[in-house]
Design a protein around this motif. Structure first.
Motif, short mmCIF file in Angstrom:
data_model
loop_
_atom_site.label_atom_id
_atom_site.label_comp_id
_atom_site.label_asym_id
_atom_site.label_seq_id
_atom_site.Cartn_x
_atom_site.Cartn_y
_atom_site.Cartn_z
N ARG A 14 -9.95 16.79 -7.47
CA ARG A 14 -8.92 16.56 -6.45
C ARG A 14 -7.62 16.10 -7.11
NH1 ARG A 14 -10.86 13.81 -1.14
NH2 ARG A 14 -11.61 15.95 -0.99
N LEU B 43 -19.91 22.99 -12.98
CA LEU B 43 -18.67 23.21 -12.25
C LEU B 43 -18.33 21.91 -11.54
CD1 LEU B 43 -16.64 25.46 -11.37
CD2 LEU B 43 -18.15 25.92 -9.43
N PHE C 255 -23.24 26.96 -13.12
CA PHE C 255 -23.04 28.37 -12.80
C PHE C 255 -22.74 29.13 -14.09
CE2 PHE C 255 -22.07 26.20 -8.85
CZ PHE C 255 -22.74 26.99 -7.92
N VAL D 227 -9.99 34.34 -16.57
CA VAL D 227 -10.05 32.88 -16.50
C VAL D 227 -9.84 32.45 -15.06
CG1 VAL D 227 -8.88 30.76 -17.20
CG2 VAL D 227 -9.24 32.59 -18.86
N ARG D 228 -10.72 31.57 -14.56
CA ARG D 228 -10.61 31.15 -13.15
C ARG D 228 -10.04 29.74 -13.01
NH1 ARG D 228 -12.02 35.05 -9.88
NH2 ARG D 228 -11.69 33.62 -8.15
N ASP E 65 -7.80 20.45 -3.79
CA ASP E 65 -9.08 20.43 -4.50
C ASP E 65 -9.32 21.82 -5.10
OD1 ASP E 65 -9.23 18.04 -3.14
OD2 ASP E 65 -11.22 18.37 -2.31
N ALA E 66 -9.81 21.86 -6.32
CA ALA E 66 -10.14 23.14 -6.94
C ALA E 66 -11.41 22.97 -7.76
CB ALA E 66 -9.00 23.62 -7.82
N GLU E 67 -12.12 24.08 -7.96
CA GLU E 67 -13.33 24.05 -8.79
C GLU E 67 -12.96 24.44 -10.22
OE1 GLU E 67 -15.66 27.04 -6.71
OE2 GLU E 67 -14.62 26.27 -4.96
N ARG F 270 -15.63 19.85 -8.79
CA ARG F 270 -14.51 19.90 -7.85
C ARG F 270 -13.57 18.77 -8.23
NH1 ARG F 270 -14.19 19.43 -2.47
NH2 ARG F 270 -12.94 21.28 -2.29
N TYR G 296 -14.43 24.58 -14.29
CA TYR G 296 -15.60 24.51 -15.18
C TYR G 296 -15.42 23.41 -16.22
CZ TYR G 296 -17.28 28.68 -13.00
OH TYR G 296 -17.74 29.56 -12.06
N THR H 204 -6.27 31.06 -4.39
CA THR H 204 -5.00 31.44 -5.04
C THR H 204 -5.21 32.59 -6.02
OG1 THR H 204 -5.29 29.74 -6.73
CG2 THR H 204 -3.91 29.17 -4.85
N LEU H 205 -6.43 32.73 -6.55
CA LEU H 205 -6.65 33.75 -7.59
C LEU H 205 -6.91 35.13 -7.00
CD1 LEU H 205 -8.96 31.68 -9.94
CD2 LEU H 205 -6.54 32.17 -10.26
N VAL I 108 -5.74 20.71 0.77
CA VAL I 108 -5.84 22.15 0.52
C VAL I 108 -7.05 22.36 -0.39
CG1 VAL I 108 -4.66 24.18 -0.37
CG2 VAL I 108 -3.32 22.33 0.66
N HIS I 109 -7.85 23.37 -0.08
CA HIS I 109 -9.02 23.68 -0.91
C HIS I 109 -8.84 25.06 -1.52
CE1 HIS I 109 -11.16 20.17 0.65
NE2 HIS I 109 -10.51 20.44 1.76
N ASP I 110 -8.74 25.12 -2.84
CA ASP I 110 -8.56 26.39 -3.54
C ASP I 110 -9.93 26.87 -4.01
OD1 ASP I 110 -7.68 28.54 -4.96
OD2 ASP I 110 -6.33 27.43 -6.29
N ARG J 134 -16.68 16.00 -6.70
CA ARG J 134 -18.14 16.13 -6.74
C ARG J 134 -18.54 17.08 -7.86
NH1 ARG J 134 -19.50 18.93 -0.93
NH2 ARG J 134 -17.44 18.14 -0.37
N THR K 286 -11.61 28.47 -6.26
CA THR K 286 -11.36 29.07 -7.56
C THR K 286 -12.59 29.63 -8.23
OG1 THR K 286 -11.48 26.82 -8.39
CG2 THR K 286 -9.29 27.77 -8.17
N ALA K 287 -13.80 29.24 -7.75
CA ALA K 287 -14.99 29.67 -8.50
C ALA K 287 -16.14 30.06 -7.58
CB ALA K 287 -15.39 28.60 -9.51
N ASP K 288 -17.22 29.29 -7.57
CA ASP K 288 -18.46 29.73 -6.92
C ASP K 288 -18.67 29.16 -5.52
OD1 ASP K 288 -20.11 31.16 -9.27
OD2 ASP K 288 -18.90 29.53 -10.06
N MET K 289 -17.74 28.36 -5.03
CA MET K 289 -17.89 27.77 -3.70
C MET K 289 -17.08 28.58 -2.68
SD MET K 289 -19.78 25.15 -4.17
CE MET K 289 -20.58 25.68 -5.68
N PRO L 270 -6.62 28.05 -12.32
CA PRO L 270 -5.26 28.45 -11.94
C PRO L 270 -4.20 27.90 -12.91
CG PRO L 270 -6.46 27.62 -10.03
CD PRO L 270 -7.31 27.33 -11.24
N LEU M 292 -20.96 20.15 -9.29
CA LEU M 292 -21.63 21.36 -8.79
C LEU M 292 -22.27 22.09 -9.96
CD1 LEU M 292 -18.50 22.61 -6.85
CD2 LEU M 292 -20.51 21.62 -5.74
#
Lengths: 214, 95
Positions: free
Chosen positions: B62, B58, B41, B21-22, B81-83, B60, B85, A119-120, A168-170, B36, A172-175, B24, B38
């Motif tokens: 849900r 980091l 980083f 900023v990452r 799912d989003a990552e 993940r 920090y 999304t970013l 849905v998988h966003d 999970r 957003t970072a290092d993955m 959302p 991670l």
């Protein structure tokens, strides 16, 4: 008599309008890229040949790479288990490098459908799929697939039954994410090379299923 | 932040700082479950300004669509799912 400008003056001999050539001024970022590249060469940090080689290496990456990984996962249950547990390390077995970004592989099943977005910006598993399609980078896809994923998938031609959960998988970072599509029915006799032919790019992003065999 | 482990329920902080900023916008203030762990980083909020970027875990996370979109959710039980920090997360029961 001055030349008069009727429409027929602007048509090529084939009857189509002449298209403008790419002779507009460079954008700020295009000029910046050229300046940076020339400076790197001039200061002997990189050679022009090294830059060309890197661009060529990036261009060689394509969804055919990801398709090989998927086909192997379909044919080799132990490989699949390792791939789902640690995507980055496991693709190394096939000679693919995860690089600085790490890979997570998500598996589609009869009851779960995964779809990937950033999304970013435009994060994408380029090491396995090459460059992302234009729609992947556009706001329409990025903003809509997180809110109405089923509607977006339906626009791609994929209608999911209500009893399939959408994830849905966003990125957003290092993955980076690769979808492991469902293996099509009627493919029990196919080897990994033939299976890879069924794995299209969109199925690895999650906006399509793998192609059914003919 | 050792309490941030799968499958702890967490809330994304409702912060709106300037900069790179990452996290959302649409997930800020929302509650999800750690899927999970991670990382660590380098923190992109510092990397973007040519700093070294302190290592950050980091996670993940849900989220259910009903949590993100409320009544407008297309299918409430679908997930996103989003990552995120670690410094953007707090236990969901924190006030």
């Amino acid at each position: 008599m001055p030349h008069d400008h009727h429409d027929h003056d602007h048509l090529s001999p084939s009857g189509h309008p002449y298209q403008p050539d790419q002779d507009h001024t460079l954008t700020r970022w295009q000029a910046m890229e050229i300046a940076m590249r020339e400076l790197l060469v001039e200061k002997e940090i990189l050679t022009a040949a090294e830059i060309t080689q890197t661009v060529e290496a990036m261009d060689r990456r394509s969804p055919a790479d990801g398709a090989q990984v998927v086909a192997r996962a379909w044919s080799d249950p132990e490989f699949k288990a390792r791939l789902l547990a640690d995507g980055s390390t496991t693709i190394g077995e096939m000679g693919f490098e995860a690089g600085a970004m790490k890979l997570i592989v998500v598996e589609n099943t009869a009851t779960t459908h995964n779809v990937v977005v950033c999304t970013l910006c435009s994060c994408y598993p380029r090491n396995l799929l090459g460059l992302p399609p234009d729609w992947y980078k556009q706001r329409a896809y990025r903003s809509r697939v997180v809110k109405t994923p089923r509607k977006v998938l339906s626009e791609f031609g994929l209608d999911l039954p209500d009893d399939v959960q959408v994830r849905v998988h966003d990125s957003t970072a290092d993955m980076r994410y690769l979808v492991l599509p469902v293996r099509p029915a009627g493919t029990d006799d196919l080897d990994a090379t033939a299976l890879a032919e069924l794995v299209n790019r969109d199925s690895m992003i999650g906006v399509a299923q793998a192609t059914a065999p003919e | 932040m050792s309490t941030l482990r799968a499958p702890v329920k967490v809330r994304v902080k409702d912060w709106f700082p300037p900069g790179h900023v990452r996290t959302p916008f649409f997930l800020r203030g929302k509650v999800g479950v750690i899927e999970r762990e991670l990382g660590p980083f380098h923190n992109p909020e510092e990397l973007a300004y040519r700093q070294k970027g302190a290592p950050r875990k980091l996670l993940r996370v849900r989220f259910e669509m009903s949590e993100i979109w409320g009544e407008d959710a297309e299918t409430p039980t679908d997930t996103l799912d989003a990552e995120i920090y670690e410094h953007w997360l707090e236990p969901a029961d924190a006030t």
